[in-house]
Design an enzyme around this catalytic site. Structure first.
Site, short mmCIF file in Angstrom:
data_model
loop_
_atom_site.label_atom_id
_atom_site.label_comp_id
_atom_site.label_asym_id
_atom_site.label_seq_id
_atom_site.Cartn_x
_atom_site.Cartn_y
_atom_site.Cartn_z
N SER A 17 1.14 -1.49 -0.14
CA SER A 17 0.20 0.10 -0.16
C SER A 17 0.60 1.38 -0.11
O SER A 17 0.57 2.22 -0.24
CB SER A 17 -0.96 -0.02 1.12
OG SER A 17 -0.44 0.23 2.34
N ASN A 111 13.85 3.97 3.93
CA ASN A 111 12.55 2.91 4.88
C ASN A 111 11.47 3.80 5.85
O ASN A 111 11.36 5.14 5.84
CB ASN A 111 13.11 1.92 5.66
CG ASN A 111 12.38 1.15 6.29
OD1 ASN A 111 11.47 0.51 5.36
ND2 ASN A 111 12.51 1.21 7.19
N HIS A 113 8.81 2.99 8.58
CA HIS A 113 8.58 1.99 9.79
C HIS A 113 7.34 2.94 10.45
O HIS A 113 7.19 4.43 11.10
CB HIS A 113 9.66 1.76 10.54
CG HIS A 113 9.57 1.08 11.91
ND1 HIS A 113 9.24 -0.04 12.20
CD2 HIS A 113 9.13 1.28 12.99
CE1 HIS A 113 9.40 -1.11 13.04
NE2 HIS A 113 9.17 0.00 14.12
C1 GRF Z 1 3.76 -0.71 6.93
O1 GRF Z 1 3.38 -0.13 7.73
C2 GRF Z 1 4.99 -0.01 6.66
O2 GRF Z 1 5.29 1.27 7.70
C3 GRF Z 1 6.04 -1.25 7.27
O3 GRF Z 1 5.97 -2.46 6.60
C4 GRF Z 1 3.86 -2.44 6.25
C5 GRF Z 1 4.15 -2.13 4.50
O4 GRF Z 1 3.02 -1.63 3.98
N1 GRF Z 1 7.51 -0.72 6.48
P1 GRF Z 1 2.30 -1.95 2.76
O5 GRF Z 1 3.16 -3.10 1.96
O6 GRF Z 1 3.09 -0.96 2.14
O7 GRF Z 1 0.78 -1.95 2.61
#
Ligand code: GRF
Length: 204
Positions: A17, A111, A113
């Site tokens: 997403s 990245n 998080h």
């Molecule tokens: C997100 O919560 C991001 O912060 C973490 O992994 C999740 C990935 O979600 N690193 P998506 O695949 O981008 O929906």
């Protein structure tokens, strides 16, 4: 790297997403001056890959199974170079990068998080935060260094923990901000109008 044609390389392992939000922001002009050069997944069945293909983007599956981290990373680095990537965005990429990978792209890997780092690094950050009883939570976009969820912070967004929340509701509120934060952080970095002073990201 600043300029109108920055090439992004997206690495993901799952839902994607955050990748889709970046792609949408590029498509609508909310995030100008860049294009997605390639989307790479270490999982063949990642829904994020389908989203990349549906958008007609270059994509690659580079599976890690049975291979040493350095070998796997070398293949990813080669793919990123082949696509002349300027900035790498980890978007739910569920593997640690080797030191070789990090050193190949100094301050060129971002990245996201889902916590206010340095609180709650690692897996299930939103659940960790909720269980700890924090009253504010959020997300962090940071440069990737050789330690997990550790590099210089580019941008953070804060959300409240509301009465009646559970970890799921909190995760959704954080995710909404992630989708805004990642593109803002990419724009900041691509602008080149910053410097890094020790651990501090400083707007120039
Ligand atoms: C997100 O919560 C991001 O912060 C973490 O992994 C999740 C990935 O979600 N690193 P998506 O695949 O981008 O929906």
């Amino acid at each position: 790297m600043s300029g109108s044609n920055a090439r992004l390389g997206i690495l993901l392992s799952g839902r994607g997403s955050n990748f889709v939000a970046i792609a949408e922001n590029i498509a609508t002009g909310t995030l100008p001056g860049c294009a997605i050069a390639v989307v790479i997944s270490n999982k063949a069945d990642a829904p994020g890959l389908d989203a990349a293909r549906a958008r007609g983007l270059n994509s690659a599956v580079i599976e890690a199974r049975g291979r040493k981290r350095v070998e796997h990373d070398a293949e990813i680095i080669a793919c990123l170079r082949e696509h002349s990537v300027d900035l790498i965005c980890l978007a739910g990429y569920m593997r640690l990068l080797s030191a070789e990978f990090v050193r190949a792209f100094p301050n060129r890997i971002l990245n996201i998080h889902p916590s206010l780092l340095p609180a709650f690094p690692g897996l299930d950050a939103q659940e960790q935060a909720f269980a700890y009883g924090v009253q504010v939570a959020g997300c962090t976009v940071h440069f990737v260094d050789e330690q997990l969820d550790h590099g210089v912070i580019v941008l953070q967004k804060v959300v409240p923990v509301l009465p009646g929340d559970d970890a799921h509701a909190l995760s959704a509120r954080i995710l909404e901000q992630e989708h805004i934060a990642y593109s803002e952080a990419i724009a900041r970095v691509l602008s080149g109008k910053y410097r890094v002073a020790g651990r501090r990201y400083v707007n120039a």
